[in-house]
Design a protein around this motif. Structure first.
Motif, PDB file in Angstrom:
ATOM      1  N   VAL A 227      -0.035  15.250  -4.991  1.00 59.51           N
ATOM      2  CA  VAL A 227       1.032  16.248  -4.300  1.00 59.51           C
ATOM      3  C   VAL A 227       1.891  15.201  -3.625  1.00 59.51           C
ATOM      4  O   VAL A 227       1.783  14.472  -3.056  1.00 59.51           O
ATOM      5  N   ASP A 230       2.713  12.308  -1.248  1.00 58.02           N
ATOM      6  CA  ASP A 230       0.915  11.014  -1.675  1.00 58.02           C
ATOM      7  C   ASP A 230       1.178   9.903  -1.691  1.00 58.02           C
ATOM      8  O   ASP A 230       3.182   9.632  -1.650  1.00 58.02           O
ATOM      9  N   LEU A 231       1.408   8.937  -0.998  1.00 53.48           N
ATOM     10  CA  LEU A 231       2.251   7.716  -1.036  1.00 53.48           C
ATOM     11  C   LEU A 231       0.742   6.881  -1.905  1.00 53.48           C
ATOM     12  O   LEU A 231       1.487   5.700  -2.131  1.00 53.48           O
ATOM     13  N   ASP A 232       0.034   7.434  -1.518  1.00 49.23           N
ATOM     14  CA  ASP A 232      -1.563   6.405  -1.776  1.00 49.23           C
ATOM     15  C   ASP A 232      -1.809   6.988  -3.475  1.00 49.23           C
ATOM     16  O   ASP A 232      -2.155   7.499  -4.046  1.00 49.23           O
ATOM     17  N   LYS A 234      -3.511   4.157  -5.454  1.00 51.22           N
ATOM     18  CA  LYS A 234      -4.326   3.368  -5.664  1.00 51.22           C
ATOM     19  C   LYS A 234      -5.947   3.398  -6.687  1.00 51.22           C
ATOM     20  O   LYS A 234      -5.834   3.256  -8.057  1.00 51.22           O
ATOM     21  N   GLU A 255      10.374   8.548  -5.904  1.00 50.43           N
ATOM     22  CA  GLU A 255       9.834   8.617  -5.158  1.00 50.43           C
ATOM     23  C   GLU A 255       8.643   8.183  -5.353  1.00 50.43           C
ATOM     24  O   GLU A 255       7.955   6.950  -4.885  1.00 50.43           O
ATOM     25  N   LEU A 259       7.011   4.369  -6.168  1.00 51.40           N
ATOM     26  CA  LEU A 259       5.335   3.457  -5.702  1.00 51.40           C
ATOM     27  C   LEU A 259       4.415   3.641  -6.802  1.00 51.40           C
ATOM     28  O   LEU A 259       3.184   2.543  -6.567  1.00 51.40           O
ATOM     29  N   GLN A 263       2.196   0.018  -7.146  1.00 52.34           N
ATOM     30  CA  GLN A 263       1.004  -0.371  -7.182  1.00 52.34           C
ATOM     31  C   GLN A 263      -0.130  -0.361  -8.850  1.00 52.34           C
ATOM     32  O   GLN A 263      -0.998  -0.763  -7.973  1.00 52.34           O
TER      33      GLN A 263
END
Lengths: 403, 297
Positions: A227, A230-232, A234, A255, A259, A263
């Motif tokens: 969603v 979210d930054l993660d 992994k 954006e 990331l 990752q």
């Protein structure tokens, strides 16, 4: 000693921030009042009032800013050449902050109170979809330069939204092209998708990709969602990597995808990454993910600043002079958007929104810098697209051109 | 066996995410414990921490450790200032008034930053050497960044526990949290103690911000929203007002999220995470480590 200086500087910054914030907000309020007054005093006789409803702040600001920069270059050219129908074009600009509710409010204000003859924007699909009903209600044409979701112009039952147009290609088309490219050129059999489920743009593109890719005999091994904010990634990427997928389709904006690229590299994923025109912020991608992480990354786009037509070179030169950077495709589409609306008004011969609407639907050969197109029956243009990849030094290169 | 390696890798991912939630949750829980205020601006102090580190590294070319210290110091000052300016005048007012002020403060910080630096994400420069430790022949690995997150989080949690348990200020904090009026009558300086709480909590949020900036290499003015909310939930999960509870709650939150994505459907990540939260709170309303004392509302 040095540390103390830095600390002091930061402290001073904090105070100045606070002070300036107060001034800043009162200043912009004054501006808004000023421009509204100007437009009212101008009157309908000498000028043509057009609405702009763009994402100028918030997470999507980079698109809105690029687009309005391109749009204003076109506006200056048109007004310098005497305007349209002998009248100068005046813009009424609002910032929808990338928020659906705000976009609807602004559309209503532009069409209901400001009485614009046509509205340009919003910039991104979610906001455009939210505004469609307003255009139909007020019967004032609205054109998006960059809203690529299929549902903007055509409803689920197949009916076409009158008064709503776009001049860019649609998400399913990008998804289809991406699937063709993955299956035919990259020869990928097993793919995964990582999709922003809070944005229609990503969802529709993923659907089209899956459909075409499976028709071509490929398998989607993993369909992960995330969603906004979210930054993660992994956990999802670890799962995708262990599934053995050779390609990850990332139909999102730059954006999250920057990331994801970074990752994925950190987790040792060595397959392809493929995206859509939401990736069109090379600078951000390179800075966040690093060129190394993008060596096997490609995206579908509809504009390339290196195009050698005189029209495009003129635009690139002006844009680079003003903004010290090559124009992204959002800027080019903003430029074409302004010309498209001006062209429709010119052909309509009047500023009556109903006549402008007819002229837009009847566009047969519009020459823009993002390609020439005719307006299709579905109010989608019929035009070409490019597949773009990176070279080791982080430069654009066109890998393939698809009609 | 392959599955086991993937499981270990996911565990590493989950603990990293959990550490970040834990660091933010600690600040929430400290402030709540002492003045019963849910400080919604806490997530934004975390964002400010990330930005201060971003500017220190990009423009002043500081290393990781100096950037971390500068950031924590600046956040400490910011946290104390916010408390003095926005919350202290409302200490006698209703709790809802303070809560609304906190929400206002949160938006203020977010949009002041949007105004000055723009809403786009900025790339956080790489300040750490690329380190990668492999196990089982490269099937499972841990990066230097992850080790750093674990190390800093563990160190700060232990340090915080030490401050709260062993120092005079910590004792005062516990006294104020227990009964503010009685503490005042005993000669404890309430204003100073509350400021110290905000200072500590904000320093932790600042540290979390720096770690996130380094870990994900991106910062933006709205980055505090989602983690702030999740950390708040983590604090409630662990038992709000209890320091080890916040650390535990944050860790659980990160692990649950990671494993729902890994072994379930990523679409239901938040739904499952919050369903577990509701379940735990139904069974134990005061949180995992909370003592079951009925609160008079």
């Amino acid at each position: 000693m040095n540390m103390r200086k830095v600390l002091a500087a930061l402290l001073v910054m904090t105070f100045v921030f606070g002070l300036l914030a107060g001034c800043g907000s009162s200043g912009s309020a004054g501006n808004a009042g000023g421009s509204a007054g100007g437009a009212a005093a101008g009157g309908a006789e000498e000028t043509i009032l057009l609405g702009v409803n763009f994402e100028l702040s918030g997470g999507l600001a980079a698109y809105g800013q690029s687009k309005i920069n391109g749009l204003k270059i076109a506006l200056d050219e048109i007004n310098a050449a005497g305007g349209v129908l002998g009248k100068k074009i005046v813009l009424k600009e609002y910032d929808n902050k990338g928020d659906n509710a705000e976009a609807v409010n602004i559309s209503t204000r532009l069409m209901g109170e400001d009485k614009v003859v046509a509205m340009m924007g919003p910039v991104t699909s979610g906001r455009v979809m939210a505004s469609v009903d307003v255009a139909k209600q007020f019967q004032i044409p609205m054109v998006t330069g960059t809203g690529t979701s299929a549902g903007i112009t055509v409803n689920e039952d197949g009916s076409v939204n009158d008064f709503v147009y776009r001049i860019c290609f649609i998400d399913p088309y990008q998804g289809t092209l991406a699937a063709n490219y993955a299956a035919d050129t990259l020869k990928v059999k097993n793919a995964a998708m990582l999709v922003n489920q809070s944005d229609d743009y990503s969802i529709y593109m993923a659907e089209a990709f899956k459909k075409t890719f499976e028709e071509k005999g490929g398998t989607i091994l993993e369909n992960s969602t995330f969603v906004e904010g979210d930054l993660d990634f992994k956990a999802a990427l670890t799962k995708i990597k262990s599934s053995g997928a050779e390609l990850i389709f990332c139909p999102n904006y730059y954006e999250p995808d920057a990331l994801i690229a970074k990752q994925a590299q950190e987790l040792g994923y060595d397959g392809y990454l493929l995206g859509g025109d939401g990736w069109d912020n090379l600078d951000h991608l390179i800075k966040t993910a690093g060129a190394d992480a993008l060596q096997k990354a490609f995206f579908i786009n509809q504009y390339f600043p290196g195009d050698t037509t005189e029209k495009n070179q003129n635009f690139v030169k002006k844009y680079t002079e003003l903004h010290k950077d090559a124009p992204p495709s959002f800027a080019a589409l903003g430029y074409d958007l302004m010309y498209f609306v001006a062209d429709a008004i010119e052909r309509a011969g009047t500023t009556d929104p109903a006549e402008i609407n007819k002229a837009m639907a009847g566009t047969t050969n519009f020459e823009g810098i993002t390609g020439s197109f005719a307006m299709g029956e579905n109010h989608d243009p019929i035009k070409s697209a490019l597949v773009i990849g990176y070279t080791a030094d982080g430069q654009y290169k066109v890998v393939e051109k698809v009609q | 066996m392959e599955q086991f390696y993937v499981f270990l890798q996911q565990l590493i991912n989950g603990v990293s995410l959990g550490s970040i939630y834990a660091l933010i949750a600690l600040g929430y829980t400290m402030v709540y414990g002492i003045i019963k205020l849910i400080n919604f601006a806490h997530g934004d102090i975390y964002m400010m921490g990330a930005f201060i580190a971003y500017f220190s590294v990009s423009y002043f070319h500081l290393g990781f450790l100096s950037a971390l210290l500068v950031s924590m110091a600046a956040c400490t000052i910011l946290g104390v200032l916010i408390e003095r300016i926005a919350y202290k005048p409302l200490r006698g007012a209703t709790r809802i008034a303070a809560l609304i002020t906190a929400i206002g403060m949160s938006f203020f910080l977010e949009y002041v930053m949007v105004f000055f630096v723009g809403a786009q994400s900025r790339a956080f420069p790489n300040v750490l050497p690329a380190l990668r430790i492999e196990f089982f022949g490269g099937k499972v690995f841990i990066t230097g960044k992850e080790l750093l997150i674990y190390g800093v989080t563990l160190f700060l949690v232990v340090l915080l526990q030490f401050i709260v348990r062993k120092t005079k200020t910590g004792k005062a904090m516990r006294a104020v949290a227990f009964d503010r009026e009685a503490a005042m009558l005993m000669g404890i300086n309430i204003d100073y103690t509350i400021s110290a709480t905000f200072a500590l909590g904000s320093a932790l949020a600042g540290a979390a911000g720096v770690l996130v900036g380094v870990y994900y290499s991106a910062v933006n003015p709205l980055m505090g929203m989602t983690p702030g909310l999740k950390a708040f939930v983590a604090a409630v999960l662990g038992g709000i007002g209890i320091i080890p509870g916040a650390a535990l709650g944050g860790m659980l939150m990160g692990l649950i999220e990671t494993f729902v994505i890994a072994y379930g459907q990523s679409t239901y990540r938040d739904a499952v995470a919050f369903a577990i939260l509701i379940l735990i709170l139904l069974i134990k309303p005061s949180g995992i480590l909370g003592s079951n004392v009925r609160e008079k509302i």
